[in-house]
Every structure is written in structure tokens, then in C-alpha cells.
Write a protein that holds these residues in place. Structure first.
Motif, PDB file in Angstrom:
ATOM      1  N   ALA A 208       0.830  -1.244   0.041  1.00  0.00           N
ATOM      2  CA  ALA A 208       0.137   0.132   0.062  1.00  0.00           C
ATOM      3  C   ALA A 208       0.917   1.330   0.149  1.00  0.00           C
ATOM      4  N   GLN A 209       1.928   1.209   0.948  1.00  0.00           N
ATOM      5  CA  GLN A 209       2.875   2.484   0.903  1.00  0.00           C
ATOM      6  C   GLN A 209       3.507   2.590  -0.391  1.00  0.00           C
ATOM      7  N   TRP A 210       4.011   1.576  -0.950  1.00  0.00           N
ATOM      8  CA  TRP A 210       4.717   1.391  -2.306  1.00  0.00           C
ATOM      9  C   TRP A 210       3.734   1.946  -3.401  1.00  0.00           C
ATOM     10  N   LEU A 211       2.638   1.673  -3.431  1.00  0.00           N
ATOM     11  CA  LEU A 211       1.747   2.117  -4.545  1.00  0.00           C
ATOM     12  C   LEU A 211       1.175   3.555  -4.247  1.00  0.00           C
ATOM     13  N   SER A 212       1.060   4.015  -2.938  1.00  0.00           N
ATOM     14  CA  SER A 212       0.792   5.400  -2.643  1.00  0.00           C
ATOM     15  C   SER A 212       1.965   6.216  -3.278  1.00  0.00           C
ATOM     16  N   ALA A 213       3.181   5.778  -3.009  1.00  0.00           N
ATOM     17  CA  ALA A 213       4.368   6.415  -3.648  1.00  0.00           C
ATOM     18  C   ALA A 213       4.415   6.558  -5.024  1.00  0.00           C
ATOM     19  N   ALA A 214       4.147   5.747  -5.651  1.00  0.00           N
ATOM     20  CA  ALA A 214       4.017   5.354  -7.285  1.00  0.00           C
ATOM     21  C   ALA A 214       2.936   6.268  -7.777  1.00  0.00           C
ATOM     22  N   THR A 215       1.871   6.364  -7.124  1.00  0.00           N
ATOM     23  CA  THR A 215       0.790   7.079  -7.805  1.00  0.00           C
ATOM     24  C   THR A 215       1.150   8.507  -7.593  1.00  0.00           C
ATOM     25  N   THR A 216       1.940   9.078  -6.680  1.00  0.00           N
ATOM     26  CA  THR A 216       2.431  10.488  -6.786  1.00  0.00           C
ATOM     27  C   THR A 216       3.498  10.539  -7.645  1.00  0.00           C
ATOM     28  N   LYS A 217       4.333   9.420  -7.884  1.00  0.00           N
ATOM     29  CA  LYS A 217       5.214   9.772  -9.178  1.00  0.00           C
ATOM     30  C   LYS A 217       4.724   9.749 -10.368  1.00  0.00           C
ATOM     31  N   ARG A 218       3.511   9.191 -10.723  1.00  0.00           N
ATOM     32  CA  ARG A 218       2.980   9.295 -11.849  1.00  0.00           C
ATOM     33  C   ARG A 218       2.570  10.813 -12.237  1.00  0.00           C
ATOM     34  N   TYR A 219       2.075  11.604 -11.435  1.00  0.00           N
ATOM     35  CA  TYR A 219       1.601  12.903 -11.573  1.00  0.00           C
ATOM     36  C   TYR A 219       2.898  13.624 -11.788  1.00  0.00           C
ATOM     37  N   GLU A 220       3.845  13.342 -11.303  1.00  0.00           N
ATOM     38  CA  GLU A 220       5.404  14.140 -11.716  1.00  0.00           C
ATOM     39  C   GLU A 220       5.955  13.573 -13.013  1.00  0.00           C
ATOM     40  N   ASN A 221       5.848  12.683 -13.597  1.00  0.00           N
ATOM     41  CA  ASN A 221       6.481  11.986 -14.651  1.00  0.00           C
ATOM     42  C   ASN A 221       5.443  11.989 -15.902  1.00  0.00           C
ATOM     43  N   LEU A 222       5.650  12.701 -16.686  1.00  0.00           N
ATOM     44  CA  LEU A 222       4.691  12.947 -17.926  1.00  0.00           C
ATOM     45  C   LEU A 222       4.609  11.486 -18.530  1.00  0.00           C
ATOM     46  N   LEU A 223       5.933  11.001 -18.819  1.00  0.00           N
ATOM     47  CA  LEU A 223       5.606   9.566 -19.702  1.00  0.00           C
ATOM     48  C   LEU A 223       4.907   8.599 -18.883  1.00  0.00           C
ATOM     49  N   TYR A 224       4.677   8.622 -17.552  1.00  0.00           N
ATOM     50  CA  TYR A 224       3.982   7.734 -16.952  1.00  0.00           C
ATOM     51  C   TYR A 224       2.242   7.872 -16.779  1.00  0.00           C
ATOM     52  N   HIS A 225       2.107   9.205 -17.557  1.00  0.00           N
ATOM     53  CA  HIS A 225       0.527   9.405 -17.725  1.00  0.00           C
ATOM     54  C   HIS A 225      -0.349   8.683 -18.471  1.00  0.00           C
ATOM     55  N   ASN A 226       0.198   8.020 -19.282  1.00  0.00           N
ATOM     56  CA  ASN A 226      -0.307   7.092 -20.413  1.00  0.00           C
ATOM     57  C   ASN A 226      -0.285   5.617 -19.698  1.00  0.00           C
ATOM     58  N   ASN A 227      -1.347   5.046 -19.640  1.00  0.00           N
ATOM     59  CA  ASN A 227      -1.469   3.607 -18.850  1.00  0.00           C
ATOM     60  C   ASN A 227      -0.788   2.682 -19.792  1.00  0.00           C
ATOM     61  N   PHE A 228      -0.727   2.872 -21.290  1.00  0.00           N
ATOM     62  CA  PHE A 228      -0.091   1.879 -21.892  1.00  0.00           C
ATOM     63  C   PHE A 228       1.457   2.030 -21.870  1.00  0.00           C
ATOM     64  N   ILE A 229       1.839   2.852 -21.719  1.00  0.00           N
ATOM     65  CA  ILE A 229       3.196   3.241 -21.789  1.00  0.00           C
ATOM     66  C   ILE A 229       3.616   2.807 -20.135  1.00  0.00           C
ATOM     67  N   PHE A 230       3.001   3.318 -19.092  1.00  0.00           N
ATOM     68  CA  PHE A 230       3.436   3.092 -17.935  1.00  0.00           C
ATOM     69  C   PHE A 230       3.430   1.604 -17.465  1.00  0.00           C
ATOM     70  N   LEU A 231       2.197   0.818 -17.928  1.00  0.00           N
ATOM     71  CA  LEU A 231       2.124  -0.536 -17.109  1.00  0.00           C
ATOM     72  C   LEU A 231       2.568  -1.510 -18.066  1.00  0.00           C
ATOM     73  N   ASN A 232       3.242  -1.197 -19.562  1.00  0.00           N
ATOM     74  CA  ASN A 232       3.696  -2.320 -20.458  1.00  0.00           C
ATOM     75  C   ASN A 232       5.011  -1.821 -20.637  1.00  0.00           C
ATOM     76  N   LEU A 233       5.470  -0.746 -20.812  1.00  0.00           N
ATOM     77  CA  LEU A 233       6.882  -0.314 -21.178  1.00  0.00           C
ATOM     78  C   LEU A 233       7.850   0.066 -20.293  1.00  0.00           C
ATOM     79  N   THR A 234       7.423  -0.035 -18.830  1.00  0.00           N
ATOM     80  CA  THR A 234       8.171   0.367 -17.912  1.00  0.00           C
ATOM     81  C   THR A 234       8.371  -0.352 -16.656  1.00  0.00           C
ATOM     82  N   PRO A 235       9.553  -1.000 -16.367  1.00  0.00           N
ATOM     83  CA  PRO A 235       9.688  -1.871 -15.041  1.00  0.00           C
ATOM     84  C   PRO A 235       9.016  -1.420 -13.931  1.00  0.00           C
ATOM     85  N   TYR A 236       8.828   0.018 -13.852  1.00  0.00           N
ATOM     86  CA  TYR A 236       8.234   0.499 -12.438  1.00  0.00           C
ATOM     87  C   TYR A 236       6.584   0.394 -12.653  1.00  0.00           C
TER      88      TYR A 236
END
Length: 498
Positions: A208-236
Motif C-alpha cells: 500500500a505504501q509503495w503504491l501510494s508513492a508510485a501514484t504520486t510519481k505518476r503525476y510527476e512524470n509525464l511519460l507515466y501519464h499514459n497507462n499503456f506506456i506506464f504499465l507495459n513499457l516501464t519496469p516501474y
């Protein structure tokens, strides 16, 4: 070649941005209009916008709200957010009950599911009505013995730590998790005591803590905004999906098991847990909540119900340790209540309302810290806010941190002073000056439960221990802003048995 690939990925990531406006052209026109009409507190990076590091967030908010005390424009990458940080501009912006912007809340949906925190419209209204039973006074009264039992367990652990220097973050996380699991799920975890159980539940908390931090990082990183890129093309993103799957599987298994038990035994076997209330709830048409809907609400309750309370208590104990005279005054009020009750074992729900000064200390802590630091709405029509007329599709962010430190609303805002919330000082205060639990019809459904839990736990702790800081001269720690505001580094305490 890599620049070309980056440009294409950035373009794809921007697609969700203009879904809030009528197409790409509409988004460009809206962005241009807001940039021309509303001042920003400082120049921004052409790509990153105004995106302070989470550890610098508080300092930036204090700086910006000193410069712009009613309304200002913040760029999140290419996207314009109109921040309102004064009661008058907040009321104006929320006048027509605008909905939540899907684009900004979709990251939260990916983490918690589409529960009360993230849903809107008719779905939110129906779900809120069905969940209200879980937070009625009768239900809340039944939770007080759970608070006392879980608090006593932690006190027993702390008895062995006299004169030690230790951080309390993990202890409070397990304490509040123990409580929410019993209240929400009807499950006694023994997570504070048994080594194997503690490890298993710490894994849940770690996810839960990790996912909370990761959700914040998604706001900060433009490339993480797109679900396809984030969930399929990044280890994170792949790790995000794996951890999220573990959370959902856990809650889904508990729900299905309990539904089967109630189906076999009948609704008369339902207990006092929130899960049992949700399983038996029916709307006006006789329809209940699906397993998926309940899972979304359960995940929201488990995270919001332990994380926000645990960090609120950590901040509260910091300020009480730093201000011993306030701690003494809280303890005196607690002892007076206990004299009237007889003992901690005899404390009931109604007795907690006697803790007026303790409540003031809690509210003042939440004012300074801003545990839930902002919420956003998208305007469905042109709306006048102060001197500005904001176009339709403008996303307005109610910046709770900035509001709570606005010098025009809260003078000397960084000074810890529970008397700000005394009846005398509160009677003429604007109702939108303090928004620790949100406002209007979307005020946090768990507000009363959170206050009851913190007052009960503080009663147990302060009647047993004096809490001090390991470093008597310690300044307030930095805030790291994720979904909730967390002290970093964690505060180090000492306790003395009274």
C-alpha cells in the motif's frame, strides 16, 4: 532516433490532457486563456511546469500562498491547474458542485479502484447512500472497544521500550491497520503481536505504501501519464500492476468468503463490520453492491482508514512532545474524563465528546500538516471566481495546504496553537477556512470515525506515558507529499511511564 522516440511517447502521454477539454484545439485554447488571465507565483519550466519535489512541496506552498493569497495558476507539465487558497475563492469555484476531473483521479482509480474517493455523479451518490449505514452513530459506538483493545496492545509493546529512542511509524501503521481490519472487515489479525502475522500484514502495508508513492510519481512524470506506456513499457509500471494485483486479490478473497458465509447463515448472522453492512446494503430498487464495487470501497477504506490516521497520530505526537504544556493540558482533560467514567475500560462513545481541548489539538495538527493536501474539480460551466471568469473545463485545485497557511486566513500559521479551535475563536470563522476533511456533500464519510479513533488512542497513550522527543531541540521534520503528508525523516521519540 531516441529524441524522436521520446517526442512520440510524450505526444502519446499528452492524449489524456485534452480529454478534459473538447479536443486538442480546445485544450490549447483553454491553456492559452488561463496563462494570459491568471498569474503564476513564479516562472515555470517549459516541460516540467511547476513541479516541486515532494520533499520541497510544503516550502513551495508556503512561498506561493504568501505571494498569491486567493488564486494562482500552477502548471503541471503542460496542464494548467487553477489553485484557489482562500475561503471566498473556494466557495465561488465550488458554487455549482463541479465534478472531479477524471484525468487527475484516474491514477487514484488505478491504485484504489473506483470507490467513494474517486467516483462521481450518480454512482457516487448511490454508493454514498449505501455506505452511510456503515458510519451511523450506532455503528461508530460499536467500534470504541476495538480502539481500546488495539491501543492497549500497543501500550503493552511500548512498556518494554522505556527510555529507548525509537521511531513510531511502523507501530502506528500496524495499530491503525489492526483497527481498520476489525472495523471494516471484521477480521482479527493479531498483526501487532504474532511475528508471522505481523510479517504478512507488513507486506500488505508495504504494498500500500509503495503504491501510494508510485501514484504520486505518476503525476510527476509525464511519460507515466499514459497507462499503456506506464504499465507495459516501464519496469516501474509492471511492478505497480503486480503489487496492485496482490491488494485486489486479498480484498476480493475476504469479500467472497464472507458473502458465502452470510448466504449460508442468512443476513441475521451479519455482524457490526463495515463489510457486513456493505454486503447487506440495498438501494431503493433492491439492488446491492457487487463484489467489485465492495472491493473498491474496501481498498479505499483500508488505505484511507489506516494511512491517514497513522500519520496524523505521528504528527500529533510530535507536536505534543514539542509542546509539553499542551500535552499536559490534554492529559489533564483526559484524566478528568476518566474520573467521571471510572477507568479506560468504562469509556464509551459519548464520553469522547468531553475531550474538547484534545479535539482542538487534533484539529490544529491537521491544519498545520494538511494530511490530505488538495482536491480538484472541473468546471462544467463558465464560473466567476474573484476577479476572474474561469472558462468551462477549467480544472480548479482546492489547495488545502495553501489555505491552511494563508496569512489572510491563519496568521502566524506555522505556530502550533490548539486555542485557534476553541469555541470562542471558532464561532465567527468562515466554514471553508478549515478543510482537513473536505467540504460540502463530499465531506469525508469517515470524519467522525477518525476523530473518535484518535481521541480514544490519545486517551490511552497520554494516560500511560509522557511522550518526549529524542532531540529536545528538534525542529518539525520535512513533509514528503504523497497521497498523504508524511514526516521525513521519521520522528524519533522517547516515552516515560507515568
Amino acid at each position: 532516433m531516441w529524441l524522436a522516440i521520446l517526442a512520440i511517447l510524450s505526444f502519446i502521454s499528452l492524449i489524456p490532457l485534452w480529454k478534459c477539454a473538447p479536443g486538442l484545439l480546445g485544450f490549447i485554447q483553454l491553456r492559452k486563456a488561463l496563462l494570459q488571465a491568471i498569474a503564476s507565483p513564479e516562472p515555470c519550466h517549459w516541460l516540467a511546469g511547476h513541479s516541486p519535489d515532494p520533499i520541497e512541496y510544503r516550502a513551495k506552498m508556503l512561498q506561493w500562498t504568501n505571494l498569491r493569497r486567493r488564486i494562482y495558476l500552477q502548471m503541471v507539465s503542460f496542464y494548467p491547474l487553477v489553485n484557489v487558497n482562500h475561503p471566498d475563492t473556494i466557495v465561488a469555484a465550488l458554487k455549482h458542485s463541479p465534478p472531479k476531473p477524471a484525468y487527475l483521479y484516474n491514477f487514484m482509480v488505478d491504485f484504489l479502484g473506483d470507490g467513494l474517493l474517486t467516483s462521481g455523479g450518480k454512482k457516487w451518490s448511490r454508493d454514498r447512500s449505501l455506505l452511510d449505514k456503515s458510519f451511523k452513530a450506532e455503528q461508530l459506538r460499536s467500534f470504541v472497544p476495538i480502539y481500546k483493545s488495539a491501543g492497549a496492545t500497543m501500550v503493552d509493546k511500548w512498556m518494554e521500550r522505556q527510555n529507548e529512542v525509537f521511531t513510531i511509524e511502523d507501530d502506528l501503521a500496524l495499530l491503525t491497520y489492526d483497527i481498520i481490519m476489525q472495523c471494516a472487515m471484521g477480521s482479527e489479525t493479531n498483526c501487532q503481536l504474532e511475528t508471522d502475522s505481523e510479517k504478512a500484514h507488513m507486506q500488505y502495508l508495504d504494498n500500500a505504501q509503495w503504491l501510494s508513492a508510485a501514484t504520486t510519481k505518476r503525476y510527476e512524470n509525464l511519460l507515466y501519464h499514459n497507462n499503456f506506456i506506464f504499465l507495459n513499457l516501464t519496469p516501474y509500471g509492471r511492478e505497480f500492476a503486480a503489487r496492485r494485483k496482490q491488494l485486489v486479490e486479498y480484498s476480493t478473497n475476504v469479500i467472497r468468503t464472507r458473502r458465502a458465509e452470510l448466504d449460508e447463515a442468512g443476513t441475521c448472522a451479519a455482524g457490526n463490520s463495515m463489510l457486513d453492512s456493505m454486503l447487506s446494503a440495498r438501494d431503493k430498487d433492491g439492488h446491492g453492491l457487487s463484489d467489485q464495487e465492495i472491493s473498491n470501497h474496501v481498498n479505499t477504506m483500508l488505505d484511507a482508514g489506516h494511512d491517514t490516521t497513522a500519520y496524523s497520530l505521528q504528527w500529533l505526537l510530535f507536536y505534543l512532545a514539542q509542546h509539553q504544556q499542551v500535552q499536559d493540558k490534554c492529559r489533564s482533560e483526559i484524566r478528568k474524563m476518566l474520573e467521571n467514567c471510572g477507568s479506560i475500560d468504562d469509556v464509551e462513545h459519548r464520553d469522547l465528546d468531553e475531550l474538547q481541548y484534545v479535539s482542538q489539538a487534533i484539529n490544529e495538527t491537521l491544519r498545520i500538516v494538511g494530511i490530505a493536501h488538495c482536491f480538484a474539480r472541473i468546471l462544467e460551466k463558465s464560473t466567476k471566481v474573484g476577479e476572474h471568469t474561469l472558462p468551462k473545463n477549467t480544472v480548479v485545485q482546492v489547495n488545502v495546504v495553501a489555505l491552511h497557511h494563508n496569512p489572510d486566513v491563519w496568521p502566524d500559521s506555522m505556530t502550533f496553537d490548539p486555542d485557534r479551535f476553541s469555541p470562542e475563536n471558532s464561532k465567527d470563522r468562515h466554514p471553508y477556512a478549515y478543510l482537513a476533511f473536505g467540504c460540502g456533500q463530499r465531506t469525508c464519510i469517515g470524519k467522525r470515525m477518525a476523530m473518535d479513533e484518535m481521541r480514544t488512542l490519545l486517551t490511552i497513550l497520554l494516560s500511560t506515558f509522557r511522550v518526549t522527543l529524542a532531540d529536545e531541540n528538534a525542529k518539525p521534520p520535512d513533509w514528503i507529499v504523497e497521497i498523504v503528508s508524511k514526516p521525513r525523516p521519521p520522528v524519533k521519540f522517547r516515552i516515560e511511564v507515568l
